[in-house]
Design a protein around this motif. Structure first.
Motif, PDB file in Angstrom:
ATOM      1  N   VAL A 177       3.769   4.284  20.216  1.00 30.75           N
ATOM      2  CA  VAL A 177       3.614   5.380  19.257  1.00 30.75           C
ATOM      3  C   VAL A 177       3.365   4.851  17.846  1.00 30.75           C
ATOM      4  CG1 VAL A 177       4.739   7.379  18.219  1.00 30.75           C
ATOM      5  CG2 VAL A 177       4.987   6.946  20.671  1.00 30.75           C
ATOM      6  N   LEU A 178       4.216   3.948  17.365  1.00 30.11           N
ATOM      7  CA  LEU A 178       4.062   3.445  16.002  1.00 30.11           C
ATOM      8  C   LEU A 178       2.744   2.692  15.786  1.00 30.11           C
ATOM      9  CD1 LEU A 178       7.691   2.344  15.021  1.00 30.11           C
ATOM     10  CD2 LEU A 178       6.431   4.381  14.330  1.00 30.11           C
ATOM     11  N   PRO A 179       2.316   1.814  16.724  1.00 25.19           N
ATOM     12  CA  PRO A 179       0.983   1.199  16.522  1.00 25.19           C
ATOM     13  C   PRO A 179      -0.145   2.215  16.471  1.00 25.19           C
ATOM     14  CG  PRO A 179       2.246  -0.076  18.114  1.00 25.19           C
ATOM     15  CD  PRO A 179       3.039   1.169  17.840  1.00 25.19           C
ATOM     16  N   ALA A 180      -0.066   3.282  17.297  1.00 25.50           N
ATOM     17  CA  ALA A 180      -1.107   4.303  17.276  1.00 25.50           C
ATOM     18  C   ALA A 180      -1.079   5.103  15.979  1.00 25.50           C
ATOM     19  CB  ALA A 180      -0.949   5.238  18.482  1.00 25.50           C
ATOM     20  N   ALA A 181       0.102   5.281  15.401  1.00 25.65           N
ATOM     21  CA  ALA A 181       0.238   6.046  14.153  1.00 25.65           C
ATOM     22  C   ALA A 181       0.106   5.165  12.924  1.00 25.65           C
ATOM     23  CB  ALA A 181       1.592   6.752  14.134  1.00 25.65           C
ATOM     24  N   PHE A 182      -0.180   3.885  13.103  1.00 28.77           N
ATOM     25  CA  PHE A 182      -0.161   2.931  11.991  1.00 28.77           C
ATOM     26  C   PHE A 182      -1.129   3.285  10.864  1.00 28.77           C
ATOM     27  CE2 PHE A 182      -0.789  -1.234   9.971  1.00 28.77           C
ATOM     28  CZ  PHE A 182       0.539  -1.586   9.762  1.00 28.77           C
ATOM     29  N   PRO A 183      -2.366   3.718  11.131  1.00 28.06           N
ATOM     30  CA  PRO A 183      -3.252   4.076  10.006  1.00 28.06           C
ATOM     31  C   PRO A 183      -2.684   5.170   9.106  1.00 28.06           C
ATOM     32  CG  PRO A 183      -4.522   3.819  12.015  1.00 28.06           C
ATOM     33  CD  PRO A 183      -3.084   3.770  12.416  1.00 28.06           C
ATOM     34  N   GLY A 184      -2.075   6.190   9.710  1.00 26.88           N
ATOM     35  CA  GLY A 184      -1.469   7.250   8.909  1.00 26.88           C
ATOM     36  C   GLY A 184      -0.276   6.751   8.122  1.00 26.88           C
ATOM     37  N   LEU A 185       0.501   5.847   8.719  1.00 24.06           N
ATOM     38  CA  LEU A 185       1.646   5.284   8.014  1.00 24.06           C
ATOM     39  C   LEU A 185       1.198   4.446   6.827  1.00 24.06           C
ATOM     40  CD1 LEU A 185       3.877   4.218  11.050  1.00 24.06           C
ATOM     41  CD2 LEU A 185       3.994   6.315   9.701  1.00 24.06           C
ATOM     42  N   ILE A 186       0.129   3.684   7.001  1.00 23.92           N
ATOM     43  CA  ILE A 186      -0.392   2.870   5.905  1.00 23.92           C
ATOM     44  C   ILE A 186      -0.866   3.761   4.761  1.00 23.92           C
ATOM     45  CG2 ILE A 186      -2.355   1.426   5.233  1.00 23.92           C
ATOM     46  CD1 ILE A 186      -0.140  -0.149   6.429  1.00 23.92           C
ATOM     47  N   SER A 187      -1.527   4.875   5.101  1.00 21.60           N
ATOM     48  CA  SER A 187      -1.967   5.805   4.058  1.00 21.60           C
ATOM     49  C   SER A 187      -0.771   6.354   3.292  1.00 21.60           C
ATOM     50  CB  SER A 187      -2.761   6.952   4.685  1.00 21.60           C
ATOM     51  OG  SER A 187      -3.926   6.474   5.313  1.00 21.60           O
ATOM     52  N   GLY A 188       0.299   6.685   3.993  1.00 17.97           N
ATOM     53  CA  GLY A 188       1.492   7.178   3.325  1.00 17.97           C
ATOM     54  C   GLY A 188       2.117   6.141   2.413  1.00 17.97           C
ATOM     55  N   VAL A 189       2.161   4.883   2.867  1.00 17.70           N
ATOM     56  CA  VAL A 189       2.722   3.809   2.044  1.00 17.70           C
ATOM     57  C   VAL A 189       1.871   3.583   0.803  1.00 17.70           C
ATOM     58  CG1 VAL A 189       3.208   1.331   1.979  1.00 17.70           C
ATOM     59  CG2 VAL A 189       3.902   2.678   3.964  1.00 17.70           C
ATOM     60  N   VAL A 190       0.541   3.600   0.960  1.00 19.01           N
ATOM     61  CA  VAL A 190      -0.352   3.370  -0.176  1.00 19.01           C
ATOM     62  C   VAL A 190      -0.189   4.472  -1.221  1.00 19.01           C
ATOM     63  CG1 VAL A 190      -2.785   3.331  -0.870  1.00 19.01           C
ATOM     64  CG2 VAL A 190      -2.030   2.005   1.096  1.00 19.01           C
ATOM     65  N   ILE A 191      -0.141   5.729  -0.768  1.00 19.52           N
ATOM     66  CA  ILE A 191       0.018   6.843  -1.708  1.00 19.52           C
ATOM     67  C   ILE A 191       1.377   6.754  -2.405  1.00 19.52           C
ATOM     68  CG2 ILE A 191       0.201   9.347  -1.897  1.00 19.52           C
ATOM     69  CD1 ILE A 191      -1.764   9.555   0.438  1.00 19.52           C
ATOM     70  N   THR A 192       2.406   6.408  -1.656  1.00 18.82           N
ATOM     71  CA  THR A 192       3.741   6.285  -2.249  1.00 18.82           C
ATOM     72  C   THR A 192       3.785   5.175  -3.282  1.00 18.82           C
ATOM     73  OG1 THR A 192       4.702   7.049  -0.157  1.00 18.82           O
ATOM     74  CG2 THR A 192       6.183   6.012  -1.717  1.00 18.82           C
ATOM     75  N   CYS A 193       3.160   4.046  -2.975  1.00 22.96           N
ATOM     76  CA  CYS A 193       3.111   2.945  -3.943  1.00 22.96           C
ATOM     77  C   CYS A 193       2.326   3.351  -5.185  1.00 22.96           C
ATOM     78  CB  CYS A 193       2.471   1.710  -3.307  1.00 22.96           C
ATOM     79  SG  CYS A 193       3.477   0.924  -2.023  1.00 22.96           S
ATOM     80  N   GLY A 194       1.260   4.112  -5.003  1.00 25.86           N
ATOM     81  CA  GLY A 194       0.498   4.586  -6.155  1.00 25.86           C
ATOM     82  C   GLY A 194       1.330   5.463  -7.066  1.00 25.86           C
ATOM     83  N   ARG A 195       2.219   6.253  -6.476  1.00 26.51           N
ATOM     84  CA  ARG A 195       3.102   7.095  -7.290  1.00 26.51           C
ATOM     85  C   ARG A 195       4.099   6.249  -8.071  1.00 26.51           C
ATOM     86  NH1 ARG A 195       5.164  11.943  -3.450  1.00 26.51           N
ATOM     87  NH2 ARG A 195       5.902  12.754  -5.450  1.00 26.51           N
ATOM     88  N   VAL A 196       4.505   5.107  -7.507  1.00 28.24           N
ATOM     89  CA  VAL A 196       5.393   4.207  -8.247  1.00 28.24           C
ATOM     90  C   VAL A 196       4.662   3.601  -9.428  1.00 28.24           C
ATOM     91  CG1 VAL A 196       6.750   2.074  -8.106  1.00 28.24           C
ATOM     92  CG2 VAL A 196       6.781   3.707  -6.205  1.00 28.24           C
ATOM     93  N   PHE A 197       3.395   3.201  -9.217  1.00 24.97           N
ATOM     94  CA  PHE A 197       2.609   2.611 -10.297  1.00 24.97           C
ATOM     95  C   PHE A 197       2.453   3.574 -11.475  1.00 24.97           C
ATOM     96  CE2 PHE A 197       0.826  -0.558  -7.246  1.00 24.97           C
ATOM     97  CZ  PHE A 197       1.029  -1.682  -8.021  1.00 24.97           C
ATOM     98  N   GLU A 198       2.170   4.838 -11.179  1.00 23.48           N
ATOM     99  CA  GLU A 198       1.821   5.761 -12.258  1.00 23.48           C
ATOM    100  C   GLU A 198       2.986   6.551 -12.815  1.00 23.48           C
ATOM    101  OE1 GLU A 198       2.583   9.350  -9.918  1.00 23.48           O
ATOM    102  OE2 GLU A 198       1.837   9.286 -11.970  1.00 23.48           O
TER     103      GLU A 198
END
Length: 294
Positions: free
Chosen positions: A182-203
């Motif tokens: 399940v987690l490997p199949a959902a990995f692209p969506g998880l990466i998108s969530g991490v990237v957006i969350t990190c962007g919120r930390v930056f700004e």
């Protein structure tokens, strides 16, 4: 009007909307880089800011930004991932889970200034830590955790049930199915969530004004004792991030080279966010290919 013509009109509308977004985004990025890019050099990226004389830089603010990102995400990602897995794979449909999801949606819509005031009351005053990196990291965790939980739940629920059934049919238990299928199949969506969350930390600036503070003490980068007050790794020291620095120098206007530092800082922040997003997505695709053998 026949269906083919309707389809063409809808396609034109969708493409127009996408191109408008790209145009305005490109215009904003180009404007910031045009005005601030000419001020970026090695000295600007490494020197500390100068309150009296011109020629200051943003070295400590850059370090504080990435250190705060590390502290915040080291808390947000594990808790958000585990909570998302629980809500999507284990929690049933009852009043308790409905209350949890309602609370997550409510927290996800809170303004960052409210989270900052909450962090000021709890993490700064009640704990006695004062303005510090750990207070800012916990405030950002409160701000980003609901989004991380939600994106994890949605990504895992998007995995086809056939993959789960095939894994269980081959003899894997529920936890093995989650970790290896399940987690490997959902990995692209998880990466998108991490990237957006990190962007919120930056700004983010509003929440950090009340928790991490608007000043950084002199740091000795030869002192790596985490308990030393001059150590850059001390999480209990106040720290001014790059976004807070941009707000502060524009609000106070005390330095002589205000425009140079403000424009250059904004350009650096844009480049960091773009570079981080591109690198994270490239690394995520590579990891996803290795995990799924595609």
């Amino acid at each position: 009007m026949n269906s083919r013509r309707i389809d063409r009109i809808a396609t034109v509308i969708f493409w127009s909307g996408a191109l408008a977004v790209i145009f305005f985004l490109g215009a904003i990025i180009g404007y910031i880089l045009y005005h601030g890019g000419k001020y970026i050099d090695w000295g600007f990226l490494t020197k500390p800011s100068q309150a009296i004389s011109a020629g200051g830089g943003i070295g400590p603010q850059i370090f504080n930004t990435f250190y705060l990102l590390l502290l915040s995400m080291s808390i947000t990602i594990p808790i958000g991932l585990l909570a998302g897995v629980y809500l999507s794979e284990y929690a049933g449909t009852n009043k308790l889970t409905e209350a949890i999801r309602l609370s997550i949606e409510t927290l996800n819509s809170l303004p960052s200034i409210v989270v900052g005031l909450f962090g000021l009351l709890v993490f700064v005053n009640m704990t006695g830590w004062g303005y510090s990196l750990i207070s800012g990291a916990l405030a950002l965790t409160v701000l980003n955790l609901p989004f991380m939980i939600r994106i994890t739940e949605v990504s895992i629920r998007g995995v086809p049930d056939g993959l789960r059934e095939g894994s269980l049919a081959l003899g894997a238990n529920h936890w093995q199915t989650i970790c290896r299928v399940v987690l490997p199949a959902a990995f692209p969506g998880l990466i998108s969530g991490v990237v957006i969350t990190c962007g919120r930390v930056f700004e983010e600036a509003a929440a950090l004004l009340f928790t991490a503070g608007m000043a950084s003490p002199a740091m000795n980068f030869n002192q790596w004792n985490i308990f030393s007050g001059s150590s850059p790794l001390n999480p209990f020291r106040p720290a001014e991030t790059l976004a807070v620095h941009i707000w502060k120098i524009n609000a106070e206007g005390l330095i002589p080279d205000l425009r140079r530092v403000a424009d250059g800082s904004a350009a650096v922040l844009i480049l960091f966010v773009l570079g981080f997003n591109l690198t994270a997505r490239w690394l995520g695709r590579r990891i996803h290919r290795k995990m799924t053998a595609t």
